[in-house]
Scaffold this motif. Structure first.
Motif, PDB file in Angstrom:
ATOM      1  N   GLY A 129       0.825  -1.280   0.103  1.00 32.97           N
ATOM      2  CA  GLY A 129      -0.013   0.058   0.062  1.00 32.97           C
ATOM      3  C   GLY A 129       0.791   1.192  -0.117  1.00 32.97           C
ATOM      4  O   GLY A 129       0.297   2.265  -0.615  1.00 32.97           O
ATOM      5  N   ALA A 130       1.927   1.151   0.551  1.00 32.27           N
ATOM      6  CA  ALA A 130       2.967   2.090   0.499  1.00 32.27           C
ATOM      7  C   ALA A 130       3.504   2.578  -0.542  1.00 32.27           C
ATOM      8  O   ALA A 130       4.190   3.668  -0.952  1.00 32.27           O
ATOM      9  CB  ALA A 130       3.996   2.177   1.670  1.00 32.27           C
ATOM     10  N   GLY A 131       3.714   1.644  -1.592  1.00 31.70           N
ATOM     11  CA  GLY A 131       3.991   1.752  -3.009  1.00 31.70           C
ATOM     12  C   GLY A 131       5.221   0.905  -3.430  1.00 31.70           C
ATOM     13  O   GLY A 131       6.037   1.173  -4.217  1.00 31.70           O
ATOM     14  N   ALA A 132       5.662   0.045  -2.518  1.00 27.22           N
ATOM     15  CA  ALA A 132       6.917  -0.701  -2.820  1.00 27.22           C
ATOM     16  C   ALA A 132       6.416  -1.756  -3.669  1.00 27.22           C
ATOM     17  O   ALA A 132       5.178  -2.331  -3.507  1.00 27.22           O
ATOM     18  CB  ALA A 132       7.342  -1.243  -1.577  1.00 27.22           C
ATOM     19  N   VAL A 136      12.200  -7.468  -3.705  1.00 28.81           N
ATOM     20  CA  VAL A 136      12.757  -6.935  -2.661  1.00 28.81           C
ATOM     21  C   VAL A 136      12.094  -5.469  -2.050  1.00 28.81           C
ATOM     22  O   VAL A 136      12.560  -4.868  -1.090  1.00 28.81           O
ATOM     23  CB  VAL A 136      14.345  -6.506  -2.956  1.00 28.81           C
ATOM     24  N   GLN A 137      10.785  -5.484  -2.681  1.00 29.04           N
ATOM     25  CA  GLN A 137      10.041  -4.389  -2.362  1.00 29.04           C
ATOM     26  C   GLN A 137      10.849  -2.714  -2.384  1.00 29.04           C
ATOM     27  O   GLN A 137      10.753  -2.013  -1.300  1.00 29.04           O
ATOM     28  CB  GLN A 137       9.385  -4.626  -1.012  1.00 29.04           C
ATOM     29  N   LEU A 138      11.120  -2.502  -3.674  1.00 21.69           N
ATOM     30  CA  LEU A 138      11.929  -1.130  -3.432  1.00 21.69           C
ATOM     31  C   LEU A 138      10.877  -0.160  -3.901  1.00 21.69           C
ATOM     32  O   LEU A 138       9.719  -0.331  -4.576  1.00 21.69           O
ATOM     33  CB  LEU A 138      12.611  -1.357  -4.758  1.00 21.69           C
ATOM     34  N   MET A 139      10.925   0.971  -3.103  1.00 26.55           N
ATOM     35  CA  MET A 139      10.066   2.209  -3.281  1.00 26.55           C
ATOM     36  C   MET A 139      10.672   3.032  -4.708  1.00 26.55           C
ATOM     37  O   MET A 139      11.707   2.757  -4.979  1.00 26.55           O
ATOM     38  CB  MET A 139      10.292   3.149  -2.324  1.00 26.55           C
ATOM     39  N   PRO A 140       9.800   3.716  -5.494  1.00 26.19           N
ATOM     40  CA  PRO A 140      10.087   4.236  -6.627  1.00 26.19           C
ATOM     41  C   PRO A 140      11.516   4.992  -6.749  1.00 26.19           C
ATOM     42  O   PRO A 140      12.360   4.843  -7.464  1.00 26.19           O
ATOM     43  CB  PRO A 140       8.697   5.104  -6.939  1.00 26.19           C
ATOM     44  N   GLY A 141      11.515   5.914  -5.757  1.00 27.36           N
ATOM     45  CA  GLY A 141      12.787   6.779  -5.639  1.00 27.36           C
ATOM     46  C   GLY A 141      14.068   5.926  -5.486  1.00 27.36           C
ATOM     47  O   GLY A 141      14.974   6.168  -5.992  1.00 27.36           O
ATOM     48  N   THR A 142      13.827   4.705  -4.556  1.00 28.30           N
ATOM     49  CA  THR A 142      14.995   4.248  -4.280  1.00 28.30           C
ATOM     50  C   THR A 142      15.329   3.483  -5.420  1.00 28.30           C
ATOM     51  O   THR A 142      16.636   3.325  -5.697  1.00 28.30           O
ATOM     52  CB  THR A 142      14.924   3.100  -2.951  1.00 28.30           C
ATOM     53  N   ALA A 143      14.357   2.633  -6.123  1.00 27.37           N
ATOM     54  CA  ALA A 143      14.808   1.803  -7.446  1.00 27.37           C
ATOM     55  C   ALA A 143      15.312   2.877  -8.342  1.00 27.37           C
ATOM     56  O   ALA A 143      16.343   2.565  -8.928  1.00 27.37           O
ATOM     57  CB  ALA A 143      13.472   1.494  -7.898  1.00 27.37           C
ATOM     58  N   ALA A 144      14.949   4.176  -8.569  1.00 24.69           N
ATOM     59  CA  ALA A 144      15.528   4.962  -9.499  1.00 24.69           C
ATOM     60  C   ALA A 144      16.929   5.206  -9.175  1.00 24.69           C
ATOM     61  O   ALA A 144      17.882   5.540 -10.004  1.00 24.69           O
ATOM     62  CB  ALA A 144      14.589   6.321  -9.603  1.00 24.69           C
ATOM     63  N   SER A 145      17.330   5.491  -7.974  1.00 21.04           N
ATOM     64  CA  SER A 145      18.613   5.856  -7.469  1.00 21.04           C
ATOM     65  C   SER A 145      19.465   4.595  -7.655  1.00 21.04           C
ATOM     66  O   SER A 145      20.832   4.806  -7.745  1.00 21.04           O
ATOM     67  CB  SER A 145      18.823   6.194  -6.012  1.00 21.04           C
ATOM     68  N   LEU A 146      19.155   3.416  -7.712  1.00 19.90           N
ATOM     69  CA  LEU A 146      19.833   2.296  -7.979  1.00 19.90           C
ATOM     70  C   LEU A 146      20.005   1.887  -9.340  1.00 19.90           C
ATOM     71  O   LEU A 146      20.506   0.494  -9.745  1.00 19.90           O
ATOM     72  CB  LEU A 146      19.250   1.193  -7.208  1.00 19.90           C
ATOM     73  N   GLY A 147      19.134   2.542 -10.288  1.00 23.19           N
ATOM     74  CA  GLY A 147      19.215   2.302 -11.873  1.00 23.19           C
ATOM     75  C   GLY A 147      18.367   1.173 -11.950  1.00 23.19           C
ATOM     76  O   GLY A 147      18.495   0.561 -13.172  1.00 23.19           O
TER      77      GLY A 147
END
Length: 238
Positions: A129-132, A136-147
């Motif tokens: 529900g939080a968007g992960a 590995v349940q990445l959030m959008p911003g974290t995913a973008a920072s990791l490529g």
């Protein structure tokens, strides 16, 4: 996203003694293989992995090699066979990706597999529900920072989660407990509380990942073929 609880590697050694130990192990490998020197494999990120692999192939204990080289996760003991493959216990469809990502980022593959189980229970399409999203349940911003461009792609998800866990280990001095707490609650919360935050979810998550990792390490090696039995328990989606 999620977190872990671990103890410091019991065989940790100082820089000088590690150098001396490595020299001794190199000599042992040379005598065991009859070669004058061990040809290094392609260097791995975070250092030490290629030499540890050479030691394993020569029959030298993986736990000793990991401790001497300061490898992350050395305190958990060996879950690598003489052939150099991770013993991940109960099989999942993603064991190959897990083992490869763990080697790439210098992680204990059992911990990485335990993290994935806690996060998504091996469902690559899992969302929260939080968007992960993803294994590995990445959030959008974290995913973008990791490529990571597709969070539902298992290969990208596992690589991104392993890289993020590696970042947290580096940020918190190799302390797996704090790294996993940061994975779950965010590094800011870990710094603010000076340790694992007093969140029931984070504390339970840390214990769960550690328990899963211990279970995978103690389980017999999975058969190469045959049906994949279902995993037990359900992962936390945060």
């Amino acid at each position: 996203m999620s977190a872990v609880d671990a103890v410091a590697a019991p065989g940790a050694v100082g820089a000088q003694s590690a150098i001396a130990r490595i020299a001794e192990l190199q000599a042992l490998v040379a005598r065991a293989t009859g070669a004058e020197q061990v040809a290094p494999a392609a260097p791995a990120q975070h250092g030490g992995a290629s030499f540890a692999s050479a030691l394993t192939a020569a029959g030298v204990g993986q736990q000793v090699a990991s401790a001497a080289l300061g490898a992350p996760g050395a305190g958990y003991g060996s879950n690598v066979t003489a052939a150099g493959t991770a013993n991940l216990g109960e099989p999942s469809p993603f064991d190959g990706l897990i083992a490869a990502a763990a080697q790439r980022y210098g992680l204990d593959p059992a911990v990485l597999k335990g993290l994935i189980r806690a996060e998504s229970n091996f469902d690559p399409s899992a969302t929260s529900g939080a968007g992960a999203a993803g294994l590995v349940q990445l959030m959008p911003g974290t995913a973008a920072s990791l490529g990571v461009t597709d969070r539902l792609d298992p290969a990208q998800s596992i690589d991104g989660g392993a890289r993020y866990l590696r970042q947290q280990l580096d940020a918190f001095g190799g302390d797996l407990t704090l790294a996993l707490a940061a994975y779950n609650a965010g590094p800011g919360a870990v710094r603010r509380f000076g340790g694992v935050p007093p969140y029931a979810e984070t504390q339970a998550y840390v214990q769960k990942v550690v328990a899963y990792a211990d279970q995978y390490r103690s389980a017999p090696a999975a058969p190469a073929h045959g049906a994949l039995p279902p995993t037990t328990g359900s992962g936390s989606i945060t």
